[in-house]
Scaffold this motif. Sequence first.
Motif, PDB file in Angstrom:
ATOM      1  N   GLY A 195       0.799  -1.216   0.000  1.00 25.61           N
ATOM      2  CA  GLY A 195       0.000   0.000   0.000  1.00 25.61           C
ATOM      3  C   GLY A 195       0.832   1.266   0.000  1.00 25.61           C
ATOM      4  N   LEU A 196       2.051   1.177   0.541  1.00 25.98           N
ATOM      5  CA  LEU A 196       2.945   2.334   0.589  1.00 25.98           C
ATOM      6  C   LEU A 196       3.615   2.594  -0.755  1.00 25.98           C
ATOM      7  CD1 LEU A 196       4.210   4.437   2.580  1.00 25.98           C
ATOM      8  CD2 LEU A 196       6.013   2.749   3.024  1.00 25.98           C
ATOM      9  N   ALA A 197       3.753   1.566  -1.579  1.00 20.36           N
ATOM     10  CA  ALA A 197       4.547   1.657  -2.809  1.00 20.36           C
ATOM     11  C   ALA A 197       4.134   2.798  -3.747  1.00 20.36           C
ATOM     12  CB  ALA A 197       4.511   0.322  -3.548  1.00 20.36           C
ATOM     13  N   PRO A 198       2.840   3.056  -3.969  1.00 20.19           N
ATOM     14  CA  PRO A 198       2.490   4.122  -4.917  1.00 20.19           C
ATOM     15  C   PRO A 198       2.913   5.516  -4.478  1.00 20.19           C
ATOM     16  CG  PRO A 198       0.649   2.621  -4.633  1.00 20.19           C
ATOM     17  CD  PRO A 198       1.646   2.282  -3.578  1.00 20.19           C
ATOM     18  N   TYR A 199       3.299   5.692  -3.221  1.00 23.68           N
ATOM     19  CA  TYR A 199       3.746   6.996  -2.750  1.00 23.68           C
ATOM     20  C   TYR A 199       5.202   7.267  -3.112  1.00 23.68           C
ATOM     21  CZ  TYR A 199      -0.528   7.248   0.026  1.00 23.68           C
ATOM     22  OH  TYR A 199      -1.846   7.296   0.422  1.00 23.68           O
ATOM     23  N   GLY A 200       5.909   6.229  -3.573  1.00 26.77           N
ATOM     24  CA  GLY A 200       7.330   6.391  -3.883  1.00 26.77           C
ATOM     25  C   GLY A 200       7.635   6.171  -5.351  1.00 26.77           C
ATOM     26  N   GLN A 201       8.922   6.200  -5.663  1.00 28.57           N
ATOM     27  CA  GLN A 201       9.429   5.919  -7.004  1.00 28.57           C
ATOM     28  C   GLN A 201      10.411   4.752  -6.907  1.00 28.57           C
ATOM     29  OE1 GLN A 201       8.395   7.400  -9.845  1.00 28.57           O
ATOM     30  NE2 GLN A 201       6.935   8.580  -8.588  1.00 28.57           N
ATOM     31  N   PRO A 202      10.475   3.905  -7.930  1.00 24.65           N
ATOM     32  CA  PRO A 202      11.346   2.713  -7.860  1.00 24.65           C
ATOM     33  C   PRO A 202      12.818   3.038  -8.102  1.00 24.65           C
ATOM     34  CG  PRO A 202      10.168   2.750  -9.944  1.00 24.65           C
ATOM     35  CD  PRO A 202       9.643   3.909  -9.150  1.00 24.65           C
ATOM     36  N   VAL A 203      13.326   3.970  -7.331  1.00 25.24           N
ATOM     37  CA  VAL A 203      14.692   4.455  -7.567  1.00 25.24           C
ATOM     38  C   VAL A 203      15.753   3.436  -7.151  1.00 25.24           C
ATOM     39  CG1 VAL A 203      14.003   6.875  -7.386  1.00 25.24           C
ATOM     40  CG2 VAL A 203      14.736   5.640  -5.335  1.00 25.24           C
ATOM     41  N   TYR A 204      15.377   2.475  -6.320  1.00 23.88           N
ATOM     42  CA  TYR A 204      16.339   1.479  -5.852  1.00 23.88           C
ATOM     43  C   TYR A 204      16.255   0.171  -6.638  1.00 23.88           C
ATOM     44  CZ  TYR A 204      16.631   4.474  -1.683  1.00 23.88           C
ATOM     45  OH  TYR A 204      16.810   5.531  -0.821  1.00 23.88           O
ATOM     46  N   ALA A 205      15.380   0.092  -7.622  1.00 23.15           N
ATOM     47  CA  ALA A 205      15.176  -1.184  -8.312  1.00 23.15           C
ATOM     48  C   ALA A 205      16.467  -1.710  -8.932  1.00 23.15           C
ATOM     49  CB  ALA A 205      14.084  -1.034  -9.376  1.00 23.15           C
ATOM     50  N   ASP A 206      17.253  -0.817  -9.513  1.00 26.18           N
ATOM     51  CA  ASP A 206      18.516  -1.264 -10.120  1.00 26.18           C
ATOM     52  C   ASP A 206      19.457  -1.861  -9.082  1.00 26.18           C
ATOM     53  OD1 ASP A 206      17.643  -0.480 -12.597  1.00 26.18           O
ATOM     54  OD2 ASP A 206      18.741   1.412 -12.623  1.00 26.18           O
ATOM     55  N   LEU A 207      19.442  -1.319  -7.847  1.00 28.92           N
ATOM     56  CA  LEU A 207      20.288  -1.886  -6.794  1.00 28.92           C
ATOM     57  C   LEU A 207      19.861  -3.314  -6.458  1.00 28.92           C
ATOM     58  CD1 LEU A 207      20.789   1.057  -4.246  1.00 28.92           C
ATOM     59  CD2 LEU A 207      22.395   0.192  -5.971  1.00 28.92           C
ATOM     60  N   PHE A 208      18.560  -3.580  -6.489  1.00 25.85           N
ATOM     61  CA  PHE A 208      18.082  -4.950  -6.250  1.00 25.85           C
ATOM     62  C   PHE A 208      18.705  -5.899  -7.266  1.00 25.85           C
ATOM     63  CE2 PHE A 208      15.112  -2.721  -3.695  1.00 25.85           C
ATOM     64  CZ  PHE A 208      14.393  -3.619  -2.932  1.00 25.85           C
ATOM     65  N   PHE A 209      18.617  -5.528  -8.536  1.00 22.87           N
ATOM     66  CA  PHE A 209      19.095  -6.430  -9.583  1.00 22.87           C
ATOM     67  C   PHE A 209      20.626  -6.484  -9.639  1.00 22.87           C
ATOM     68  CE2 PHE A 209      14.859  -5.294 -11.491  1.00 22.87           C
ATOM     69  CZ  PHE A 209      14.306  -6.555 -11.317  1.00 22.87           C
ATOM     70  N   LYS A 210      21.273  -5.403  -9.257  1.00 16.99           N
ATOM     71  CA  LYS A 210      22.734  -5.374  -9.323  1.00 16.99           C
ATOM     72  C   LYS A 210      23.387  -6.090  -8.148  1.00 16.99           C
ATOM     73  CE  LYS A 210      26.650  -2.160  -9.778  1.00 16.99           C
ATOM     74  NZ  LYS A 210      27.057  -0.738  -9.873  1.00 16.99           N
ATOM     75  N   HIS A 211      22.780  -5.973  -6.954  1.00 18.18           N
ATOM     76  CA  HIS A 211      23.433  -6.485  -5.748  1.00 18.18           C
ATOM     77  C   HIS A 211      22.681  -7.636  -5.066  1.00 18.18           C
ATOM     78  CE1 HIS A 211      26.423  -3.229  -5.605  1.00 18.18           C
ATOM     79  NE2 HIS A 211      25.439  -2.414  -5.966  1.00 18.18           N
ATOM     80  N   LEU A 212      21.365  -7.543  -4.965  1.00 17.14           N
ATOM     81  CA  LEU A 212      20.630  -8.481  -4.117  1.00 17.14           C
ATOM     82  C   LEU A 212      20.292  -9.793  -4.796  1.00 17.14           C
ATOM     83  CD1 LEU A 212      18.105  -6.152  -2.262  1.00 17.14           C
ATOM     84  CD2 LEU A 212      20.450  -6.734  -1.648  1.00 17.14           C
ATOM     85  N   LEU A 213      19.997  -9.745  -6.094  1.00 15.36           N
ATOM     86  CA  LEU A 213      19.514 -10.978  -6.715  1.00 15.36           C
ATOM     87  C   LEU A 213      19.914 -11.058  -8.176  1.00 15.36           C
ATOM     88  CD1 LEU A 213      16.697 -10.221  -8.514  1.00 15.36           C
ATOM     89  CD2 LEU A 213      15.884  -9.836  -6.200  1.00 15.36           C
ATOM     90  N   ASP A 214      20.037 -12.287  -8.634  1.00 12.62           N
ATOM     91  CA  ASP A 214      20.305 -12.599 -10.036  1.00 12.62           C
ATOM     92  C   ASP A 214      19.017 -13.215 -10.585  1.00 12.62           C
ATOM     93  OD1 ASP A 214      21.299 -13.333 -12.508  1.00 12.62           O
ATOM     94  OD2 ASP A 214      22.397 -15.062 -11.747  1.00 12.62           O
ATOM     95  N   LEU A 215      18.327 -12.460 -11.424  1.00 15.56           N
ATOM     96  CA  LEU A 215      17.019 -12.883 -11.939  1.00 15.56           C
ATOM     97  C   LEU A 215      17.177 -13.440 -13.340  1.00 15.56           C
ATOM     98  CD1 LEU A 215      13.918 -13.000 -11.706  1.00 15.56           C
ATOM     99  CD2 LEU A 215      13.871 -10.644 -12.575  1.00 15.56           C
ATOM    100  N   LYS A 216      16.634 -14.636 -13.566  1.00 13.70           N
ATOM    101  CA  LYS A 216      16.698 -15.287 -14.867  1.00 13.70           C
ATOM    102  C   LYS A 216      15.423 -14.997 -15.667  1.00 13.70           C
ATOM    103  CE  LYS A 216      20.613 -17.131 -13.702  1.00 13.70           C
ATOM    104  NZ  LYS A 216      21.869 -16.543 -14.224  1.00 13.70           N
ATOM    105  N   GLY A 217      15.452 -15.332 -16.920  1.00  9.73           N
ATOM    106  CA  GLY A 217      14.321 -15.065 -17.793  1.00  9.73           C
ATOM    107  C   GLY A 217      13.068 -15.818 -17.416  1.00  9.73           C
ATOM    108  N   ASP A 218      13.222 -16.963 -16.735  1.00  8.60           N
ATOM    109  CA  ASP A 218      12.059 -17.760 -16.361  1.00  8.60           C
ATOM    110  C   ASP A 218      11.480 -17.359 -14.999  1.00  8.60           C
ATOM    111  OD1 ASP A 218      14.002 -18.689 -14.639  1.00  8.60           O
ATOM    112  OD2 ASP A 218      13.886 -20.786 -15.262  1.00  8.60           O
ATOM    113  N   GLY A 219      12.045 -16.288 -14.381  1.00 10.86           N
ATOM    114  CA  GLY A 219      11.554 -15.846 -13.085  1.00 10.86           C
ATOM    115  C   GLY A 219      12.272 -16.471 -11.914  1.00 10.86           C
ATOM    116  N   SER A 220      13.115 -17.469 -12.157  1.00 18.64           N
ATOM    117  CA  SER A 220      13.901 -18.037 -11.061  1.00 18.64           C
ATOM    118  C   SER A 220      14.963 -17.028 -10.649  1.00 18.64           C
ATOM    119  CB  SER A 220      14.545 -19.356 -11.471  1.00 18.64           C
ATOM    120  OG  SER A 220      15.467 -19.157 -12.526  1.00 18.64           O
ATOM    121  N   LEU A 221      15.397 -17.119  -9.409  1.00 19.80           N
ATOM    122  CA  LEU A 221      16.337 -16.123  -8.889  1.00 19.80           C
ATOM    123  C   LEU A 221      17.284 -16.753  -7.883  1.00 19.80           C
ATOM    124  CD1 LEU A 221      15.200 -15.160  -5.751  1.00 19.80           C
ATOM    125  CD2 LEU A 221      13.348 -14.411  -7.231  1.00 19.80           C
ATOM    126  N   ARG A 222      18.446 -16.123  -7.797  1.00 16.54           N
ATOM    127  CA  ARG A 222      19.412 -16.464  -6.747  1.00 16.54           C
ATOM    128  C   ARG A 222      19.744 -15.178  -6.011  1.00 16.54           C
ATOM    129  NH1 ARG A 222      21.488 -21.308  -6.368  1.00 16.54           N
ATOM    130  NH2 ARG A 222      23.224 -20.520  -5.122  1.00 16.54           N
TER     131      ARG A 222
END
Length: 589
Positions: A203-230
């Motif tokens: 519910g809080l998400a629409p009040y913000g901007q996804p400015v950290y999304a790139d950090l998720f993909f760069k540092h936190l997780l490795d996302l594959k094309g099929d949706g699997s992740l490490r």
Amino acid sequence: MTAILGLSAFYHDSAAALVVDGRIVAAAQEERFTRKKHDADFPTNAVASCLAEAGLTPADLDWVGFYDKPVLKFERLLETYLAYAPRGFRSFRLAMPVWLRTKLFLPKVMARELGGYHRRFVFAEHHESHAASAFFPSPFEEAAILTVDGVGEWTTASFGHGQGNRIALTHQLRFPHSLGLLYSALTYYTGFRVNSGEHKVMGLAPYGQPVYADLFFKHLLDLKGDGSLRMDMSYFNYAQGLTMTSAKFHRLFGGPPRRPESPVTQREMDLAASLQAVTEEILLRMARHVHQTTGAKKLCLAGGVALNCVANGRILREGPFEDLWIQPAAGDAGGALGIALFIEHQLLGHPRTPQATDAQQGSLLGPAFSDDTIERFLQEKGADYTRYESDEDLCEAVAEALAGGQVVGWFQGRMEFGPRSLGARSLLGDPRNPEMQAVMNLKVKFRESFRPFGPAVLRDRAAELFAMQPGGESPYMLLTFPVCPEANLPAVTHVDRSARIQTVDPERAPLFHQLLRAFERQTGCPALINTSFNVRGEPVVCTPADAYRGFLATHIDLLAMGRCVLRKAGQRPLTQAEVVAHLAQFPLD
């Protein structure tokens, strides 16, 4: 007759469900009876309620099932602790007593709690129970199945296929790599309670901007094309410690976790927006891969992540499936229903005939209270009330109060199973009133002002107000749609012009449908605010006593219990001490 009891317990949201000759007779969460939110204890009261609905005793049961396999879960805990030793010792020391007392000896515990039942117990894997709860009650003869949550035994997500009376899960994602635990980690970091506050982050998400999304993909997780992740586990602490995130995570995002109840800042809003964007991308990839692999045209969803109605709406609108059905009790409580149906169809081989709507019966599966029972209670309390002689008169009177700007407690029929109030244990208001969201959040629910409300809308009018297909439905408030530009619904329109909607039809909810029709006749508006009948930290009300206390302790203007209607002006007000004592029962979640 074949009577099957399903149970979930000892983690969070314990529940019981009863299936008799293939029909879902009853289901309920233990928290509704004990008034302890997310109660994890053995569901003694929920079991009693389910059996009472069918007029059975434990001795009459043919099968009892449990929603996961504790021995496999214990194996995962031991292997994880050993992998991180000695860092995980404190967590290991705290976890072991409950395992050694209860969880490793569940057959004995269940036999003791179900005195009179002497037959065998069945244990399914956690995600099998989720999958069964998703497919077997659905209206589909054949469908793909996707389950996503924190973690069961080892599995954190799975998919497969259902047809007729059989399901088969063919692929899985394993612990510690988990979309559900990623969401819970950010729930913890933004200052909300894990396994309780995830919906607040959404519910809080629409009040913000996804400015950290790139950090998720760069540092936190490795996302594959099929949706699997490490996931890079150096940023997390849930596998070995007592917190969800590590010091490395805190450095990446600029500081320690937000303290609970402290002001929400732009950082938390942007983190929530980033997490939501990442979650939606992962789920869309998963859905496309499941479609490509199974070839199915329809999809069934369950697991706690399936309660993310924003992502669900995108899967329906943008994913490759023609139709979608989501288990209303998608979290652990729904596992009780899943194991009961798993025994009925998968183990016993009993046939399954999909129903045109679904077999969930509007998810109105809990206890009900007759008008005479309600009236006796009110007389004992010395309450001032009016009893209406017909449903038509009742709905006209309540609709008039709603049109006049009043907040209404609506207590009718059987209680809902699952986290959403669907017109049986609801607080209602006029969605056209721009002040109603603040009034209901701050003076009735006593919760954060940013929390959105969902609308209940007549199914045949929904496409006029929301960007959904004509004839489409969302009966369990598990899908979000854009609000049409011409719709004047400020109290249920979120800051991103979306709404989590419940479509109401006469088959699933005849009385609630009648109320909406009455409100439409009086105002021209076919929608109402519909939120759960509780205050912050309290489970949804179950009994007339729960509803009456909540009515007196808050700024609810009118309470409709059955055909009995109470107006606040005619009641003895609670003293300040009584109000404080009532609210003190429910710690902030």
